[in-house]
Scaffold this motif. Structure first.
Motif, PDB file in Angstrom:
ATOM      1  N   THR A   1      61.489  53.240  35.645  1.00 36.24           N
ATOM      2  CA  THR A   1      60.207  52.956  36.284  1.00 36.24           C
ATOM      3  C   THR A   1      59.083  52.937  35.264  1.00 36.24           C
ATOM      4  OG1 THR A   1      59.990  55.328  36.802  1.00 36.24           O
ATOM      5  CG2 THR A   1      60.889  53.909  38.515  1.00 36.24           C
ATOM      6  N   LEU A   2      58.172  51.986  35.426  1.00 37.38           N
ATOM      7  CA  LEU A   2      56.959  51.888  34.606  1.00 37.38           C
ATOM      8  C   LEU A   2      55.790  51.717  35.569  1.00 37.38           C
ATOM      9  CD1 LEU A   2      59.323  49.845  33.128  1.00 37.38           C
ATOM     10  CD2 LEU A   2      57.654  50.089  31.299  1.00 37.38           C
ATOM     11  N   THR A   3      55.118  52.810  35.880  1.00 37.69           N
ATOM     12  CA  THR A   3      53.991  52.781  36.812  1.00 37.69           C
ATOM     13  C   THR A   3      52.698  52.944  36.022  1.00 37.69           C
ATOM     14  OG1 THR A   3      55.415  53.825  38.473  1.00 37.69           O
ATOM     15  CG2 THR A   3      53.041  53.811  38.907  1.00 37.69           C
ATOM     16  N   ASP A   4      51.820  51.953  36.090  1.00 36.42           N
ATOM     17  CA  ASP A   4      50.569  51.969  35.315  1.00 36.42           C
ATOM     18  C   ASP A   4      50.855  52.141  33.823  1.00 36.42           C
ATOM     19  OD1 ASP A   4      49.170  51.716  37.683  1.00 36.42           O
ATOM     20  OD2 ASP A   4      48.895  53.870  37.931  1.00 36.42           O
TER      21      ASP A   4
ATOM     22  N   LEU B   1      68.104  49.540  28.077  1.00 37.31           N
ATOM     23  CA  LEU B   1      68.440  50.932  28.365  1.00 37.31           C
ATOM     24  C   LEU B   1      69.125  51.109  29.716  1.00 37.31           C
ATOM     25  CD1 LEU B   1      65.118  52.625  27.153  1.00 37.31           C
ATOM     26  CD2 LEU B   1      67.254  52.380  25.876  1.00 37.31           C
ATOM     27  N   LEU B   2      69.269  50.021  30.476  1.00 32.07           N
ATOM     28  CA  LEU B   2      69.866  50.085  31.799  1.00 32.07           C
ATOM     29  C   LEU B   2      71.382  50.006  31.739  1.00 32.07           C
ATOM     30  CD1 LEU B   2      67.628  47.674  33.891  1.00 32.07           C
ATOM     31  CD2 LEU B   2      67.785  50.156  34.185  1.00 32.07           C
ATOM     32  N   ALA B   3      72.014  50.673  32.691  1.00 36.54           N
ATOM     33  CA  ALA B   3      73.434  50.453  32.934  1.00 36.54           C
ATOM     34  C   ALA B   3      73.593  49.103  33.617  1.00 36.54           C
ATOM     35  CB  ALA B   3      73.999  51.569  33.817  1.00 36.54           C
ATOM     36  N   SER B   4      74.799  48.563  33.608  1.00 32.52           N
ATOM     37  CA  SER B   4      75.074  47.292  34.262  1.00 32.52           C
ATOM     38  C   SER B   4      74.676  47.363  35.728  1.00 32.52           C
ATOM     39  CB  SER B   4      76.560  46.953  34.142  1.00 32.52           C
ATOM     40  OG  SER B   4      76.856  45.752  34.824  1.00 32.52           O
ATOM     41  N   GLY B   5      73.917  46.365  36.181  1.00 28.65           N
ATOM     42  CA  GLY B   5      73.479  46.338  37.566  1.00 28.65           C
ATOM     43  C   GLY B   5      72.289  47.227  37.860  1.00 28.65           C
ATOM     44  N   GLY B   6      71.688  47.827  36.838  1.00 30.22           N
ATOM     45  CA  GLY B   6      70.536  48.695  37.048  1.00 30.22           C
ATOM     46  C   GLY B   6      69.268  47.899  37.306  1.00 30.22           C
ATOM     47  N   TRP B   7      68.213  48.607  37.688  1.00 29.54           N
ATOM     48  CA  TRP B   7      66.945  47.965  38.059  1.00 29.54           C
ATOM     49  C   TRP B   7      65.782  48.593  37.302  1.00 29.54           C
ATOM     50  CZ3 TRP B   7      66.047  43.987  41.572  1.00 29.54           C
ATOM     51  CH2 TRP B   7      67.163  43.530  42.283  1.00 29.54           C
ATOM     52  N   VAL B   8      64.805  47.732  36.968  1.00 30.61           N
ATOM     53  CA  VAL B   8      63.526  48.178  36.429  1.00 30.61           C
ATOM     54  C   VAL B   8      62.475  47.978  37.512  1.00 30.61           C
ATOM     55  CG1 VAL B   8      61.721  47.756  34.707  1.00 30.61           C
ATOM     56  CG2 VAL B   8      64.121  47.583  34.051  1.00 30.61           C
ATOM     57  N   ALA B   9      61.682  49.011  37.778  1.00 26.65           N
ATOM     58  CA  ALA B   9      60.585  48.918  38.744  1.00 26.65           C
ATOM     59  C   ALA B   9      59.267  49.001  38.001  1.00 26.65           C
ATOM     60  CB  ALA B   9      60.685  50.043  39.778  1.00 26.65           C
ATOM     61  N   VAL B  10      58.450  47.963  38.156  1.00 22.75           N
ATOM     62  CA  VAL B  10      57.153  47.887  37.482  1.00 22.75           C
ATOM     63  C   VAL B  10      56.059  47.972  38.534  1.00 22.75           C
ATOM     64  CG1 VAL B  10      55.635  46.484  36.044  1.00 22.75           C
ATOM     65  CG2 VAL B  10      58.113  46.461  35.645  1.00 22.75           C
TER      66      VAL B  10
END
Length: 209
Positions: free
Chosen positions: A179-182, A200-209
């Motif tokens: 997660t990257l919030t602000d 830096l994510l595992a396969s199938g991972g998600w980034v939330a901005v």
């Protein structure tokens, strides 16, 4: 018009997002870093410098006309000397709780219940980490400010490292969510930050901005 401080600047000739050179000035930036005069005189020396803020005609992204040459300029900005009372009040404040719930809810609809390893970039005082822990996430954090990093770690019991994403080892990362919030509006070269974050994510991972 751009004026050069003691530390100097490196001009940006093209858009950091799309590479277009069609950049037009839309605002003037004025540096005021006098608060760092005692703790970091080289950073404070940029006070009074002026740069144009340029908007890209290709994608609309706005960026400064140049970036400071002082080593670790942006990391050093986050060494603010806040009071312990203020940091505690930031942890206990609920002004971002709706955002935090929305982020976690969105991630939980995209990841299986067994995938709950999370890295919070820009952890601040640790309130989001505490939120995530309460919902069953194994949360860690990155936070450049030494005081808030220490507070977040002590308050949540989570691992909170005083690093930026470029300093995190890829081999042992494998996060299910990051997660990257602000955060993105405070860093140079957001594409490089997101590219490293994705690595830096595992396969199938998600980034939330």
């Amino acid at each position: 018009m751009t004026t050069i401080a003691a530390g100097g600047f490196a001009a940006l000739e093209s858009c950091q997002i799309c590479g277009s050179r069609a950049l037009a000035p839309v605002h003037e930036l004025i540096f005021d870093l006098a608060i760092y005069e005692t703790q970091d005189p080289d950073l404070a020396a940029y006070t009074g410098a002026r740069l144009e803020l340029l908007r890209c005609a290709g994608c609309g992204f706005a960026q400064p006309a140049a970036l400071p040459l002082l080593p670790r300029f942006f990391d050093r900005l986050y060494d603010q000397r806040w009071s312990e009372d203020w940091i505690r009040s930031e942890f206990e404040a609920g002004y971002k709780d709706a955002i935090f719930r929305g982020i976690l809810g969105a991630l939980e609809t995209r990841l299986a219940p067994s995938r709950r390893r999370l890295l919070d970039v820009g952890a601040h005082a640790g309130r989001f980490i505490a939120f995530a822990q309460a919902r069953g996430w194994r949360a860690e954090g990155l936070e450049l400010n030494p005081q808030t990093a220490a507070y977040a770690a002590a308050r949540t019991g989570a691992g909170v490292r005083q690093l930026n994403v470029h300093q995190v080892g890829i081999d042992t990362a494998d996060y299910d969510a990051i997660t990257l919030t602000d955060v993105l509006e405070h860093v140079p070269d957001p594409v490089a930050v997101l590219t490293r974050t994705a690595a830096l994510l595992a396969s199938g991972g998600w980034v939330a901005v």
